[in-house]
Design an enzyme around this catalytic site. Structure first.
Site, short mmCIF file in Angstrom:
data_model
loop_
_atom_site.label_atom_id
_atom_site.label_comp_id
_atom_site.label_asym_id
_atom_site.label_seq_id
_atom_site.Cartn_x
_atom_site.Cartn_y
_atom_site.Cartn_z
N ARG A 1 0.92 -1.23 0.18
CA ARG A 1 -0.03 0.02 0.04
C ARG A 1 0.82 1.15 -0.07
O ARG A 1 2.23 1.15 0.24
CB ARG A 1 -0.98 0.01 1.34
CG ARG A 1 -0.56 -0.79 2.49
CD ARG A 1 0.43 0.17 3.18
NE ARG A 1 0.32 1.45 3.56
CZ ARG A 1 1.20 2.18 3.72
NH1 ARG A 1 2.35 1.85 3.89
NH2 ARG A 1 0.80 3.54 4.05
N GLY A 2 0.30 2.36 -0.31
CA GLY A 2 0.98 3.54 -0.56
C GLY A 2 1.12 3.79 -1.86
O GLY A 2 1.59 3.15 -2.69
N ALA A 3 0.83 5.01 -2.29
CA ALA A 3 0.57 5.25 -3.68
C ALA A 3 1.82 5.07 -4.59
O ALA A 3 1.58 4.40 -5.71
CB ALA A 3 0.20 6.70 -4.03
N ARG B 1 -6.68 -0.42 -7.55
CA ARG B 1 -6.77 0.56 -6.41
C ARG B 1 -7.28 1.83 -7.13
O ARG B 1 -6.27 2.31 -7.72
CB ARG B 1 -5.42 0.75 -5.62
CG ARG B 1 -5.25 -0.37 -4.59
CD ARG B 1 -6.32 -0.48 -3.68
NE ARG B 1 -6.70 0.80 -2.63
CZ ARG B 1 -6.04 1.11 -1.56
NH1 ARG B 1 -4.92 0.21 -1.18
NH2 ARG B 1 -6.25 2.02 -0.95
N GLN C 1 -2.60 2.12 10.23
CA GLN C 1 -1.22 2.04 9.38
C GLN C 1 -0.14 3.02 10.26
O GLN C 1 0.90 2.76 10.15
CB GLN C 1 -1.43 2.93 8.00
CG GLN C 1 -2.00 1.82 7.15
CD GLN C 1 -3.44 2.36 6.90
OE1 GLN C 1 -3.98 2.66 7.84
NE2 GLN C 1 -4.12 2.14 5.71
N ASP D 1 -2.16 10.57 -2.48
CA ASP D 1 -2.61 9.54 -3.34
C ASP D 1 -2.83 10.05 -4.70
O ASP D 1 -2.62 9.57 -5.62
CB ASP D 1 -3.53 8.74 -2.63
CG ASP D 1 -3.12 7.59 -1.91
OD1 ASP D 1 -2.71 6.54 -2.07
OD2 ASP D 1 -3.24 8.07 -0.57
N ASN E 1 -6.14 12.00 0.06
CA ASN E 1 -4.88 11.33 0.78
C ASN E 1 -5.76 10.46 1.69
O ASN E 1 -7.04 10.35 1.78
CB ASN E 1 -4.13 12.17 1.56
CG ASN E 1 -3.05 11.45 2.32
OD1 ASN E 1 -2.50 10.70 1.51
ND2 ASN E 1 -2.81 11.80 3.42
N LYS E 2 -5.28 9.68 2.75
CA LYS E 2 -5.76 8.56 3.52
C LYS E 2 -6.99 9.52 4.31
O LYS E 2 -6.76 10.61 4.63
CB LYS E 2 -4.85 8.19 4.51
CG LYS E 2 -5.39 7.15 5.52
CD LYS E 2 -6.11 6.03 4.87
CE LYS E 2 -5.05 5.34 3.74
NZ LYS E 2 -5.73 4.29 3.11
#
Length: 358
Positions: free
Chosen positions: A54-56, A96, A205, A246, A256-257
């Site tokens: 995970r993480g763009a 995603r 996270q 993201d 973003n998150k």
């Protein structure tokens, strides 16, 4: 600074070797360190969808390697393999939908394939391109780390107390990290007194990954509930909120998150500076504003089940993965191309018109 950052690097999440992609399973950290081996595009797509990775930036890198694996299988099948490879790339793209780095990386792989000359090996070209994507992300993070640390020093030369959200370190990227990369660089320069890490529900996270990364490097870190963020700004002297992204749109809006937007609102109220750190591959100049971003939602069971028990048969859940922070709440966007302070459409266009790194 570059050499000091390289010497301090302790964590990686992606490894390409022996014609296979190895991913560190981030769902079980910090309790276990489990690496999975992938040899198919379908496997990589599933790893992205289920958040093994995970993480763009890390998603984009993984997708590029997934395209190589797909090409290897399709070419081995013989015949007209390109349409089948395009199906693999679409499968990766669908894994995603919010992370623009995913589409950017796959488009780079398509473009490279189109430039393969007659007689050249397309698989060799695609593998070289995927490795280049990986290495360029790492280099971009090193550049952003220094630029972000310089920005902190320019605005506030004293010790900093920073609040961050989700995980934006080496686990989320090709190395070092985006927002955490800036925090690492600032710490090496003696500017960080303490980092507060939001736990970042529902996948935690912050508590599972960010706190683990920072503690491993000896950076003072305190974990806090997401709902404590505004209270921290009021009582603990937070000087910066530093987050990743993201997707960033042409006007400077940032996806973003989930929980980032409320941090920006609270930061504005308390006079706390708000920094977004992301590579230029996260910027989508084809998307005018954050209103156009499709926000991914995950299974409501992530919220509805506590200790394996459902909280109530008639209870519904709203579980968006991301939110959008308007540009007018952001003090600075840091990229490897440079820094945009008080982002808007004109400033974003000026940044993206640059043909070279900062």
């Amino acid at each position: 600074m570059r050499d000091r950052l390289l010497a301090a690097e302790k964590v990686k999440a992606i490894d390409w070797r022996d014609d296979a992609l190895y991913l560190l399973d981030q769902r079980v950290l910090p309790f276990e360190e489990v690496w999975h081996r992938y040899t198919t595009a379908e496997g990589v797509a599933e790893a992205i969808r289920t958040m093994v990775v995970r993480g763009a930036p890390a998603i984009g890198i993984s997708a590029a390697y997934g395209a190589v694996l797909g090409a290897r299988a399709r070419i081995a099948e013989g015949g007209d393999w390109y349409p089948a490879l395009e199906e693999d790339m679409q499968l990766l793209a669908d894994s995603r939908p919010t992370a623009v780095n995913l589409f950017w990386a796959l488009n780079r792989m398509r473009d490279r394939l189109m430039r393969v000359k007659d007689g050249d090996d397309p698989l060799v070209a695609l593998e070289a391109e995927s490795v280049a994507i990986h290495l360029s992300d790492r280099e971009a993070n090193l550049t952003m780390a220094q630029l972000g640390a310089d920005l902190i020093r320019r605005h506030q030369g004293n010790l900093q107390t920073v609040l961050t959200h989700c995980n934006t370190g080496a686990l989320a990227t090709g190395g070092f990290g985006t927002a955490l990369g800036v925090i690492r660089a600032a710490h090496l320069e003696g500017m960080i007194e303490r980092v507060y890490a939001d736990e970042t529900r529902p996948w935690l996270q912050g508590s599972r990954l960010t706190a683990w990364e920072l503690a491993n490097e000896g950076i003072p870190v305190t974990l806090n509930a997401d709902s404590a963020a505004a209270h921290l700004m009021r009582t603990k002297g937070i000087t910066w909120v530093i987050v990743g992204a993201d997707r960033i749109t042409a006007n400077g809006d940032v996806a973003n998150k989930i929980g980032t937007y409320q941090l920006a609102v609270a930061a504005m109220h308390h006079g706390v500076r708000f920094m977004v750190v992301a590579p230029s591959s996260t910027i989508d100049m084809e998307m005018a504003s954050g209103d156009d971003i499709i926000i991914e939602e995950r299974d409501g069971r992530e919220l509805l089940e506590v200790g394996g028990q459902r909280v109530g048969a008639q209870v519904e859940a709203f579980n968006p993965v991301f939110d959008v922070t308007p540009a007018d709440l952001i003090d600075a966007i840091v990229t490897e191309k440079g820094i945009v302070e008080r982002p808007d459409t004109a400033r974003m266009a000026q940044l993206m018109s640059r043909k070279h790194l900062h």
